[in-house]
Design an enzyme around this catalytic site. Structure first.
Site, PDB file in Angstrom:
ATOM      1  N   CYS A 383       0.831  -1.198   0.000  1.00 48.69           N
ATOM      2  CA  CYS A 383       0.000   0.000   0.000  1.00 48.69           C
ATOM      3  C   CYS A 383       0.873   1.258   0.000  1.00 48.69           C
ATOM      4  CB  CYS A 383      -1.001  -0.048   1.145  1.00 48.69           C
ATOM      5  SG  CYS A 383      -2.462   0.929   0.753  1.00 48.69           S
ATOM      6  N   HIS A 510      -3.576  -4.995   0.291  1.00 43.63           N
ATOM      7  CA  HIS A 510      -2.970  -5.576   1.504  1.00 43.63           C
ATOM      8  C   HIS A 510      -3.034  -7.101   1.453  1.00 43.63           C
ATOM      9  CE1 HIS A 510      -2.853  -1.812   3.966  1.00 43.63           C
ATOM     10  NE2 HIS A 510      -3.746  -1.469   3.071  1.00 43.63           N
ATOM     11  N   GLU A 512      -1.590  -9.113   3.230  1.00 43.07           N
ATOM     12  CA  GLU A 512      -1.500  -9.679   4.584  1.00 43.07           C
ATOM     13  C   GLU A 512      -2.861 -10.043   5.177  1.00 43.07           C
ATOM     14  OE1 GLU A 512      -0.910  -6.570   3.769  1.00 43.07           O
ATOM     15  OE2 GLU A 512      -1.445  -5.135   5.334  1.00 43.07           O
TER      16      GLU A 512
HETATM   17  N1  GLN Z   1      -1.920   6.703   2.758  1.00 43.80           N
HETATM   18  C1  GLN Z   1      -2.018   5.958   1.554  1.00 43.80           C
HETATM   19  C2  GLN Z   1      -3.363   6.114   0.879  1.00 43.80           C
HETATM   20  O1  GLN Z   1      -4.336   6.484   1.507  1.00 43.80           O
HETATM   21  C3  GLN Z   1      -1.712   4.489   1.794  1.00 43.80           C
HETATM   22  C4  GLN Z   1      -2.691   3.823   2.709  1.00 43.80           C
HETATM   23  C5  GLN Z   1      -2.197   2.508   3.255  1.00 43.80           C
HETATM   24  O2  GLN Z   1      -1.006   2.228   3.266  1.00 43.80           O
HETATM   25  N2  GLN Z   1      -3.119   1.697   3.747  1.00 43.80           N
HETATM   26  O3  GLN Z   1      -3.481   5.877  -0.291  1.00 43.80           O
END
Ligand code: GLN
Length: 535
Positions: A383, A510, A512
């Site tokens: 992410c 994600h 995970e």
């Molecule tokens: N802050 C980033 C976004 O909102 C990544 C979010 C995250 O890593 N879950 O796109």
């Protein structure tokens, strides 16, 4: 199919005794004996969900397939049971009050005074029973967050009291407490347990089973004493000793016959055959590694390991598949500087950059991505971690000075990561991100990602507002960082890879959240596999 049974797990003496792991372990055993089980967590805080909570407050926020932002215990439930959960599996006081107040505004209460009993407790009971009923789960395990005696928990305990009364032997309560060991006298002490049960009794709830967390074996005389003082049968006093891995807890509970005692008390058939082969196989691999690997997890909440719970567990799963002991190094992104990056990262075989929000620690993360790229170290950016890899590539390979995410610098001349179209104009923070499972199509068959997944269509869970900026796509491809996974409906870039590196992958989602003991996530498995250095 038997009528649904309800098991409530409460906690006493102190927090952090592992109610979630206990609930997940019991569920695992009941599942292994052929029952269809789910686990729910009731959280006594006023936030509608943990999505807006700082990880320092409450650890990781776990995202379900249906896009619910939930307590990290749901991650344990999914990893143990190998089954998905949903919004219905996590309810907070905020959510309970929100629905009661909505009903009141609609006039559903017909002019009645709306009160904690019966209106709040009725709503709690409804949320518990939603998971049961015909054709649904045989057994619903509901974990009550917090510790008995907390003001916040009272309506929940009251709802449990009422449900026990209504459901008779179709409901039961397991109370988890601590039996501390006093090293000065070499004794295990049961008084805190007695007091905690007394407190539960004051609210009208008699626990059916006591699980005692302990650092030393609890002998028969202590078990008898606890049984006598707390009105439970001897077989209902269960010890839970510390074990090296949480995945051994189900086996310890099996030794203690927790599942048998539960089934007897709930008047359910006991299938003598218990299918834990795959589970034992995993533990065997975990306990007998043939190689070692050093992995760095770079993030800004590393002081609190709970903030990256699912990532750490995914690595554990992937390590076992590869018969590899993973030494996980928690590296604070704010502590990485140009001067020490070499010293901090050069001994690592693989680097993960964690998800996150806001600019704190960005400099260190960008240095870590650069170090991994230039030194051909296996890299997984998750992410924000992917976004960091993109920013680093833009600055140092594409020479786009000041390239950034518009989250970090709204005035950047090169917003290589930018706010998603559908996010523009959103002002509320709670529950408004791109959340939950989306399809991702792998478009590069020769990529590491494609080899890892071994298929072209996958579904992965998201939690973000920003995305890779399509305007820069050609520049990236021409210079060697390639979108290899896209969303088929919106064309959003979901996976970036540097094919000329050994293994360098950034994912906007994600992975995970989808790794379980029986189904370790292919990206983590392949990442660890490619981190292993032939000796
Ligand atoms: N802050 C980033 C976004 O909102 C990544 C979010 C995250 O890593 N879950 O796109």
């Amino acid at each position: 199919m038997p009528e649904t049974r309800y098991i409530f797990v409460t906690g006493g003496v102190t927090s952090s005794l592992g109610k979630g792991i206990l609930a997940a372990s019991l569920a695992k055993l009941l599942q292994a004996r052929g029952y269809n089980v789910t686990i729910q967590k009731l959280d006594p805080y006023i936030n509608v969900d943990p999505g807006t909570l700082n990880p320092y407050e409450h650890g990781e926020c776990f995202v379900t397939e249906d896009g619910a932002e939930t307590d990290l215990d749901l991650g344990h439930y999914e990893r143990f049971l190998n089954e998905t959960t949903s919004q219905a599996n996590n309810v907070t006081t905020g959510r309970i009050y929100q629905s009661v107040i909505d009903k009141e505004r609609r006039g559903d209460y017909l002019g009645k005074t709306v009160q904690i009993i019966p209106h709040i407790t009725d709503e709690i009971k409804r949320r518990v029973k939603i998971l049961g009923g015909k054709g649904k789960y045989d057994i619903v395990i509901t974990e009550i967050g917090g510790t008995v005696g907390d003001i916040e928990s009272l309506p929940y305990i009251e709802a449990v009291r009422q449900l026990k009364w209504e459901l008779g032997n179709k409901a039961m309560v397991i109370h988890l407490t601590l039996v501390p060991y006093l090293s000065a006298t070499g004794e295990l002490k049961t008084k805190p347990t007695q007091h905690s049960v007394k407190m539960l009794l004051e609210t009208g709830v008699q626990p059916d089973i006591l699980v005692l967390r302990t650092e030393h074996d609890i002998d028969l005389s202590i078990r008898k004493k606890v049984a006598l003082f707390c009105n439970v049968s001897l077989d209902a006093v269960i010890q839970s000793v510390n074990v090296p891995t949480i995945y051994e807890v189900p086996l310890k509970m099996l030794e203690e016959k927790l599942d048998i005692t539960v089934l007897k008390k709930l008047d359910l058939a006991i299938n003598e055959e218990i299918d834990l082969d795959a589970w034992n196989n995993f533990l065997n691999k975990q306990k007998n590694p043939t190689t070692t690997v050093e992995i760095g997890l770079v993030g800004k909440y590393v002081e609190l390991h709970d903030a990256y719970k699912s990532i750490a567990e995914s690595i554990t799963h992937a390590g076992a598949v590869n018969r590899c002991k993973v030494n996980l190094h928690w590296i604070h992104s704010e502590e990485i500087t140009t001067d020490n990056v070499e010293e901090k990262l050069s001994k690592l075989n693989g680097i993960i950059i964690a998800p996150g929000f806001g600019h704190r620690g960005m400099k260190g993360k960008i240095l870590a991505a650069k170090f991994a790229r230039e030194n051909n170290i296996a890299f997984l950016g998750i992410c924000l971690g992917m976004q960091v890899a993109v920013i680093e590539f833009a600055r140092n390979v594409l020479n786009l000075e000041g390239a950034d995410s518009s989250e970090m610098n709204p005035k950047t001349p090169h917003p290589v990561i930018d706010l998603m179209e559908e996010q523009k104009g959103i002002t509320n923070y709670g529950g408004t991100m791109r959340l939950g499972a989306y399809e991702c199509r792998i478009i590069e068959k020769e990529s590491n990602v494609c080899k890892a997944y071994n298929k072209l269509t996958v579904h992965e869970r998201h939690r973000h507002r920003y995305e890779f900026n399509e305007m820069y796509r050609d520049q990236f491809v021409e210079n060697g960082m390639v979108p290899v996974g896209i969303n088929p409906d919106t064309d959003l870039v979901e996976i970036m890879e540097i094919p000329s590196n050994k293994w360098f992958v950034g994912v906007q989602f994600h992975p995970e959240y989808r790794s379980t003991v029986l189904n370790p996530h292919p990206l983590f498995v392949d990442f660890i596999k490619n981190s292993i250095v032939e000796k």
